[in-house]
Design an enzyme around this catalytic site. Sequence first.
Site, PDB file in Angstrom:
ATOM      1  N   HIS A 418       0.831  -1.209   0.000  1.00 57.09           N
ATOM      2  CA  HIS A 418       0.000   0.000   0.000  1.00 57.09           C
ATOM      3  C   HIS A 418       0.866   1.260   0.000  1.00 57.09           C
ATOM      4  O   HIS A 418       0.552   2.235  -0.701  1.00 57.09           O
ATOM      5  CB  HIS A 418      -0.933   0.002   1.206  1.00 57.09           C
ATOM      6  N   SER A 449      -3.044  -2.394  -9.459  1.00 58.87           N
ATOM      7  CA  SER A 449      -3.103  -3.528  -8.540  1.00 58.87           C
ATOM      8  C   SER A 449      -3.818  -4.723  -9.168  1.00 58.87           C
ATOM      9  O   SER A 449      -3.365  -5.868  -9.047  1.00 58.87           O
ATOM     10  CB  SER A 449      -3.801  -3.111  -7.240  1.00 58.87           C
ATOM     11  N   HIS A 453      -2.054  -8.354 -10.013  1.00 61.90           N
ATOM     12  CA  HIS A 453      -2.598  -9.571  -9.405  1.00 61.90           C
ATOM     13  C   HIS A 453      -2.997 -10.588 -10.476  1.00 61.90           C
ATOM     14  O   HIS A 453      -2.690 -11.785 -10.352  1.00 61.90           O
ATOM     15  CB  HIS A 453      -3.811  -9.232  -8.535  1.00 61.90           C
TER      16      HIS A 453
END
Length: 550
Positions: A418, A449, A453
């Site tokens: 983060h 993100s 992923h």
Amino acid sequence: MVNEGAGAPRSRRGSHKVIPSSDQDGTGEVSCPSNGTVEVEHIISAKLQLKKKAEHLKADLMRQFDTQVNEFMDSLIEESASLGSSHVSTVFPLSDKEKSKLRHTRPSQSQSKQFVIRRSLLDDLFEVNHIRTIYHMFIALLILFIFSTLVVDFIDEGRLVLEFDLLVYAFGQFPLVVVTWMCMFLSTLVVPYVLLSVWASVYPTSNHRALWTVLAGSLLLLYQGLCLGFLPTYVVLKNGLPPASCFILILEQVRLIMKAHSFIRENVPRVRSLERNKANSLDVPQFTQYIYFLFAPTLIYRDNYPRNPCIRWGYVATTFSQVLGCLFYAYYIFVRLCIPQFRSISMQLFDLRAMVLYVFNSILPGVLVLFLAFFAFLHCWLNAFAEMLRFGDRMFYKDWWNSTSFANYYRTWNVVVHDWLYYYVYRDFLSMTQKRFRAAAMLVVFTVSAVVHEYVLAICFGFFYPVMFCLFMCFGMVFNFVLNDRRKGPIWNVIMWTALFLGQGVLICLYSQEWYAQRFCPIQEPSFLDLLKPRSWTCTPQTNTAVDAH
């Protein structure tokens, strides 16, 4: 007479205290009322209500006290970390050269992450017996998994089976993984540092600064694209590495790219600011500082980090043993809860009722895998390396389990990643757009993100099935705005956990179904459309071939 007159009021007050409705006859004896039992029950009921109110008051006071103490400690830590050069210079006068060096080597307080010495939250919580008991419950569940597996294998095979074939398969071709990782790490150790040093030595005195900057930036992007981007992916796909070996290489690929970006991003502005202020000294970090950063459990570069005074090797051994225990825990979860359910799912026709049952049956293994991944990596693995490096700031996560909004969950689940997304994607995007498009900056963060992923899962599983991407970009974005920080109260925490449980069930179910469909229904020469289309949508009992697959 004086004594009698003085004693009468005392007698009346005493009788009133014992039994309020009692009467006093001429003989001085107290007579009990006929409804004494009812009044005793009323008194007991009043005492129970008073006790219940006291318990609620105690809980509220403890909650308020805990909140105030946490806020006080956080503010105290921030204030202690914010002691800047202005406080130091009042006690120890600095020369203009020292002030200039301190100003440029230490980032601005309002613009950078502050590292302070603090423990991980679970280390503090495990000192509480109540929380420690929950940890013991998970250990007891692991023992039951092991015992049930041994019993079933003994009944089926007539002997104890201790082969761990799934773990052996998942970590296959491990020597190739080690060699590839060494190439990745050594290149990251040399190329970014050499490029920065050469550029920093030429930039202040060159008449073609823009040309040198573009050249160095192009070489860095070329290196990251070929050596860190293409090489690991090629090795994984060319050799058909199994899932665990793939995850090691691809996650290390992402980590080293993020580390290299942070190192360059933090040092380039410092060199340019020194040039603007006509500083003559070459301000490039020492090579040992860069090596330390590559191993440190953080993605934000600093020349120096707060360090603990010593290494607790017993703590290191404990955390590594917990990582090993989590691996075996995951093994038994897949063996007992996932493989028996999904091995035959691709040999059946699609049925909506069966699919719903599979999703809900996948919630338990999905949640257990989530907890194991969090505990093994974010707590044990990072704390082990932090302890060996005496790295002081152990806030790798916060109390994400108390989140009442998905916005807070995203911030507290993985603080390490983060921070990188916040400072190098969100903040830099706002800086380029002059802080006019905050919603767009948040969208860019979610997109980056989600893409990373999905890239990791697609390469490691060997197929493209964008379930994670859809959950991130669709439900994740919606929940981030709907379940925002204004949502407070226990009900929102329940909603957050419910959505998280359901999402884990969907991920485990759909990816497991696609995994077995890829093996039971192989396509010899797939087209590009076949690679994009999920195999589980077309795999039927008539087209599949029974193949023994993990």
